[in-house]
Design an enzyme around this catalytic site. Structure first.
Site, PDB file in Angstrom:
ATOM      1  N   ASP A  45     -39.501 -23.469 -11.399  1.00 14.94           N
ATOM      2  CA  ASP A  45     -38.335 -22.660 -11.044  1.00 14.94           C
ATOM      3  C   ASP A  45     -37.157 -23.570 -10.730  1.00 14.94           C
ATOM      4  O   ASP A  45     -37.239 -24.413  -9.839  1.00 14.94           O
ATOM      5  CB  ASP A  45     -38.671 -21.814  -9.792  1.00 14.94           C
ATOM      6  CG  ASP A  45     -37.483 -21.002  -9.319  1.00 14.94           C
ATOM      7  OD1 ASP A  45     -37.222 -19.947  -9.925  1.00 14.94           O
ATOM      8  OD2 ASP A  45     -36.808 -21.426  -8.361  1.00 14.94           O
ATOM      9  N   TYR A  50     -28.905 -25.443  -8.219  1.00 18.12           N
ATOM     10  CA  TYR A  50     -29.704 -26.521  -7.601  1.00 18.12           C
ATOM     11  C   TYR A  50     -29.256 -27.885  -8.139  1.00 18.12           C
ATOM     12  O   TYR A  50     -29.680 -28.920  -7.639  1.00 18.12           O
ATOM     13  CB  TYR A  50     -31.208 -26.356  -7.883  1.00 18.12           C
ATOM     14  CG  TYR A  50     -31.835 -25.078  -7.372  1.00 18.12           C
ATOM     15  CD1 TYR A  50     -31.144 -24.239  -6.504  1.00 18.12           C
ATOM     16  CD2 TYR A  50     -33.117 -24.700  -7.758  1.00 18.12           C
ATOM     17  CE1 TYR A  50     -31.713 -23.058  -6.057  1.00 18.12           C
ATOM     18  CE2 TYR A  50     -33.692 -23.525  -7.304  1.00 18.12           C
ATOM     19  CZ  TYR A  50     -32.978 -22.707  -6.462  1.00 18.12           C
ATOM     20  OH  TYR A  50     -33.555 -21.543  -6.022  1.00 18.12           O
ATOM     21  N   LYS A  75     -31.493 -19.858 -13.264  1.00 16.39           N
ATOM     22  CA  LYS A  75     -30.755 -18.726 -12.660  1.00 16.39           C
ATOM     23  C   LYS A  75     -29.253 -18.863 -12.868  1.00 16.39           C
ATOM     24  O   LYS A  75     -28.703 -19.974 -12.794  1.00 16.39           O
ATOM     25  CB  LYS A  75     -31.026 -18.675 -11.152  1.00 16.39           C
ATOM     26  CG  LYS A  75     -32.482 -18.778 -10.762  1.00 16.39           C
ATOM     27  CD  LYS A  75     -32.677 -18.555  -9.266  1.00 16.39           C
ATOM     28  CE  LYS A  75     -34.104 -18.889  -8.856  1.00 16.39           C
ATOM     29  NZ  LYS A  75     -34.357 -20.313  -8.663  1.00 16.39           N
ATOM     30  N   HIS A 108     -28.938 -14.925 -10.047  1.00 20.69           N
ATOM     31  CA  HIS A 108     -29.360 -15.517  -8.766  1.00 20.69           C
ATOM     32  C   HIS A 108     -29.117 -14.585  -7.560  1.00 20.69           C
ATOM     33  O   HIS A 108     -29.994 -14.418  -6.719  1.00 20.69           O
ATOM     34  CB  HIS A 108     -28.625 -16.848  -8.578  1.00 20.69           C
ATOM     35  CG  HIS A 108     -29.340 -17.839  -7.732  1.00 20.69           C
ATOM     36  ND1 HIS A 108     -29.221 -19.187  -7.911  1.00 20.69           N
ATOM     37  CD2 HIS A 108     -30.194 -17.686  -6.685  1.00 20.69           C
ATOM     38  CE1 HIS A 108     -29.965 -19.826  -7.024  1.00 20.69           C
ATOM     39  NE2 HIS A 108     -30.560 -18.934  -6.272  1.00 20.69           N
TER      40      HIS A 108
HETATM   41  N1  LIG Z   1     -33.761 -17.025  -5.570  1.00 19.73           N
HETATM   42  C1  LIG Z   1     -33.304 -17.547  -4.469  1.00 19.73           C
HETATM   43  O1  LIG Z   1     -32.275 -17.134  -3.932  1.00 19.73           O
HETATM   44  C2  LIG Z   1     -34.035 -18.692  -3.841  1.00 19.73           C
HETATM   45  C3  LIG Z   1     -33.739 -19.083  -2.527  1.00 19.73           C
HETATM   46  C4  LIG Z   1     -34.464 -20.137  -1.974  1.00 19.73           C
HETATM   47  C5  LIG Z   1     -35.470 -20.768  -2.698  1.00 19.73           C
HETATM   48  N2  LIG Z   1     -35.723 -20.395  -3.996  1.00 19.73           N
HETATM   49  C6  LIG Z   1     -36.804 -21.063  -4.787  1.00 19.73           C
HETATM   50  O2  LIG Z   1     -38.006 -20.922  -4.059  1.00 19.73           O
HETATM   51  C7  LIG Z   1     -38.627 -22.202  -3.949  1.00 19.73           C
HETATM   52  C8  LIG Z   1     -39.510 -22.283  -2.731  1.00 19.73           C
HETATM   53  O3  LIG Z   1     -38.776 -22.060  -1.548  1.00 19.73           O
HETATM   54  P1  LIG Z   1     -38.346 -23.241  -0.530  1.00 19.73           P
HETATM   55  O4  LIG Z   1     -38.334 -24.505  -1.269  1.00 19.73           O
HETATM   56  O5  LIG Z   1     -37.101 -22.777   0.134  1.00 19.73           O
HETATM   57  O6  LIG Z   1     -39.466 -23.194   0.598  1.00 19.73           O
HETATM   58  P2  LIG Z   1     -41.085 -23.132   0.680  1.00 19.73           P
HETATM   59  O7  LIG Z   1     -41.684 -23.386  -0.642  1.00 19.73           O
HETATM   60  O8  LIG Z   1     -41.423 -21.891   1.417  1.00 19.73           O
HETATM   61  O9  LIG Z   1     -41.384 -24.343   1.671  1.00 19.73           O
HETATM   62  C9  LIG Z   1     -41.147 -25.657   1.303  1.00 19.73           C
HETATM   63  C10 LIG Z   1     -41.437 -26.521   2.524  1.00 19.73           C
HETATM   64  O10 LIG Z   1     -42.797 -26.332   2.924  1.00 19.73           O
HETATM   65  C11 LIG Z   1     -43.472 -27.577   3.017  1.00 19.73           C
HETATM   66  N3  LIG Z   1     -44.839 -27.347   2.518  1.00 19.73           N
HETATM   67  C12 LIG Z   1     -45.237 -27.135   1.240  1.00 19.73           C
HETATM   68  N4  LIG Z   1     -46.537 -26.864   1.188  1.00 19.73           N
HETATM   69  C13 LIG Z   1     -47.001 -26.893   2.457  1.00 19.73           C
HETATM   70  C14 LIG Z   1     -48.280 -26.693   3.054  1.00 19.73           C
HETATM   71  N5  LIG Z   1     -49.342 -26.403   2.298  1.00 19.73           N
HETATM   72  N6  LIG Z   1     -48.385 -26.800   4.399  1.00 19.73           N
HETATM   73  C15 LIG Z   1     -47.303 -27.105   5.151  1.00 19.73           C
HETATM   74  N7  LIG Z   1     -46.067 -27.307   4.661  1.00 19.73           N
HETATM   75  C16 LIG Z   1     -45.912 -27.198   3.317  1.00 19.73           C
HETATM   76  C17 LIG Z   1     -42.668 -28.532   2.154  1.00 19.73           C
HETATM   77  O11 LIG Z   1     -42.735 -29.835   2.701  1.00 19.73           O
HETATM   78  P3  LIG Z   1     -43.331 -31.095   1.849  1.00 19.73           P
HETATM   79  O12 LIG Z   1     -42.384 -31.279   0.680  1.00 19.73           O
HETATM   80  O13 LIG Z   1     -43.297 -32.211   2.828  1.00 19.73           O
HETATM   81  O14 LIG Z   1     -44.720 -30.695   1.438  1.00 19.73           O
HETATM   82  C18 LIG Z   1     -41.246 -27.995   2.274  1.00 19.73           C
HETATM   83  O15 LIG Z   1     -40.604 -28.519   3.422  1.00 19.73           O
HETATM   84  C19 LIG Z   1     -37.420 -23.147  -3.919  1.00 19.73           C
HETATM   85  O16 LIG Z   1     -37.791 -24.498  -4.055  1.00 19.73           O
HETATM   86  C20 LIG Z   1     -36.593 -22.560  -5.017  1.00 19.73           C
HETATM   87  O17 LIG Z   1     -37.108 -22.957  -6.280  1.00 19.73           O
HETATM   88  C21 LIG Z   1     -35.033 -19.355  -4.560  1.00 19.73           C
END
Ligand SMILES: NC(=O)c1ccc[n+]([C@@H]2O[C@H](COP(=O)([O-])OP(=O)(O)OC[C@H]3O[C@@H](n4cnc5c(N)ncnc54)[C@H](OP(=O)(O)O)[C@@H]3O)[C@@H](O)[C@H]2O)c1
Length: 278
Positions: A45, A50, A75, A108
């Site tokens: 994704d 980004y 997006k 998005h």
């Molecule tokens: N459509 C939208 O508006 C929108 C908005 C926000 C995000 N997104 C997409 O959604 C994706 C995921 O969301 P996100 O990146 O915001 O947050 P997330 O995936 O919920 O969390 C990422 C965080 O969690 C940690 N982590 C990962 N696996 C873990 C585990 N098993 N145990 C403990 N901690 C863990 C990671 O640290 P480490 O790297 O140290 O493991 C990182 O700091 C984004 O990367 C993006 O592609 C889309």
């Protein structure tokens, strides 16, 4: 690694877990994304905003996989909702990623006060006909925004990517998606790991299933029929987050996790009814 897939309303399917890439940019970002592909991820994704479609393209090249072995999503940003701008932005994203098509391309944010998401949707419908994208969808759209899209164009999005994690479980929005045949994808599925330590109930539950809390949460999404795109820069967590298909959360425990949700549980309070992102 065999990752199950969910069927989409346009006849295609989407892997149940993909890799989130926000903040993964430049050479180090490309290496992290390439490592995720090596660890088994096939669905990536990304987004114009980004500023890392180039890193995704580099990771694809480094992976040595064939294009049809990967599932790539990007997006459309809010500032390019006009028809011509949307067409150009999509093409620019493809050029940055060095790809000829995206598997999935989504709007998005609806930016409802701007009132141009219908125009953007018409561009995505045309881009799909031209073969620039296989599946089209939306992100952060509330039911009224989707109803409006369908009323104006007759074309229903295949997916809606929304904020969802145990603190904000989106039960009402998911019920709407299920009724309309739209697949839910969860962004920030782990709540950006901000509240993990506070959830004592889930820590105990994770021990019971002999998994970590991240795996428990991702399995909870999966059992709700929701696709997740967790991000991790850590190889062990990347692998662990994919390894959720050999245990099952009981109905009682699913309900207990559902019960952790609170009305104001969005991570940064980004309510698509009022929040706009360009
Ligand atoms: N459509 C939208 O508006 C929108 C908005 C926000 C995000 N997104 C997409 O959604 C994706 C995921 O969301 P996100 O990146 O915001 O947050 P997330 O995936 O919920 O969390 C990422 C965080 O969690 C940690 N982590 C990962 N696996 C873990 C585990 N098993 N145990 C403990 N901690 C863990 C990671 O640290 P480490 O790297 O140290 O493991 C990182 O700091 C984004 O990367 C993006 O592609 C889309």
């Amino acid at each position: 690694m065999n990752i199950p897939e969910f069927e989409l309303n346009d006849g295609t399917s989407l892997p149940a877990i993909g890799f989130g890439t926000v903040q993964l940019k430049g050479y180090s970002g490309a290496l992290t994304i390439a490592e995720a592909i090596r660890n088994g991820y096939r669905f990536i994704d990304t987004a114009y905003n980004y500023e890392n479609e180039g890193a995704v393209g580099k990771a694809i090249e480094l992976s040595g996989l064939r294009r049809n072995e990967l599932y790539i999503e990007s997006k459309l940003p809010g500032r390019y909702h006009s028809y011509d701008d949307a067409m150009t932005a999509l093409q620019e994203s493809l050029l940055r990623a060095n790809l000829e098509y995206f598997d999935l391309y989504i709007i998005h944010w609806p930016n409802p006060n701007e009132g141009k998401y219908i125009e953007a949707w018409r561009a995505l419908i045309e881009a799909q006909k031209l073969g620039l994208v296989k599946t089209i969808g939306v992100s952060n759209f509330l039911p009224q925004h989707i109803d409006h899209l369908v009323a104006k164009t007759g074309v229903r999005p295949a997916v809606n990517q929304i904020e969802m994690h145990p603190r904000f479980n989106q039960a009402v929005q998911r019920e709407y998606h299920d009724k309309e045949g739209i697949l839910t994808t969860a962004w920030s599925p782990l709540g950006r790991a901000r509240y993990l330590a506070e959830f004592d109930e889930m820590q105990d539950m994770a021990k019971k299933y002999d998994v970590n809390i991240g795996q428990l949460i991702l399995r909870w999404h999966y059992q709700h029929g929701v696709v997740t795109i967790p991000r991790s820069s850590n190889a062990a967590r990347q692998s662990g987050n994919l390894n959720i298909f050999d245990f099952e959360i009981t109905r009682e425990d699913m309900e207990a996790v559902d019960g952790l949700s609170v009305p104001g549980g969005r991570i940064d309070g980004l309510d698509p009814a009022v929040y706009e992102e360009f």
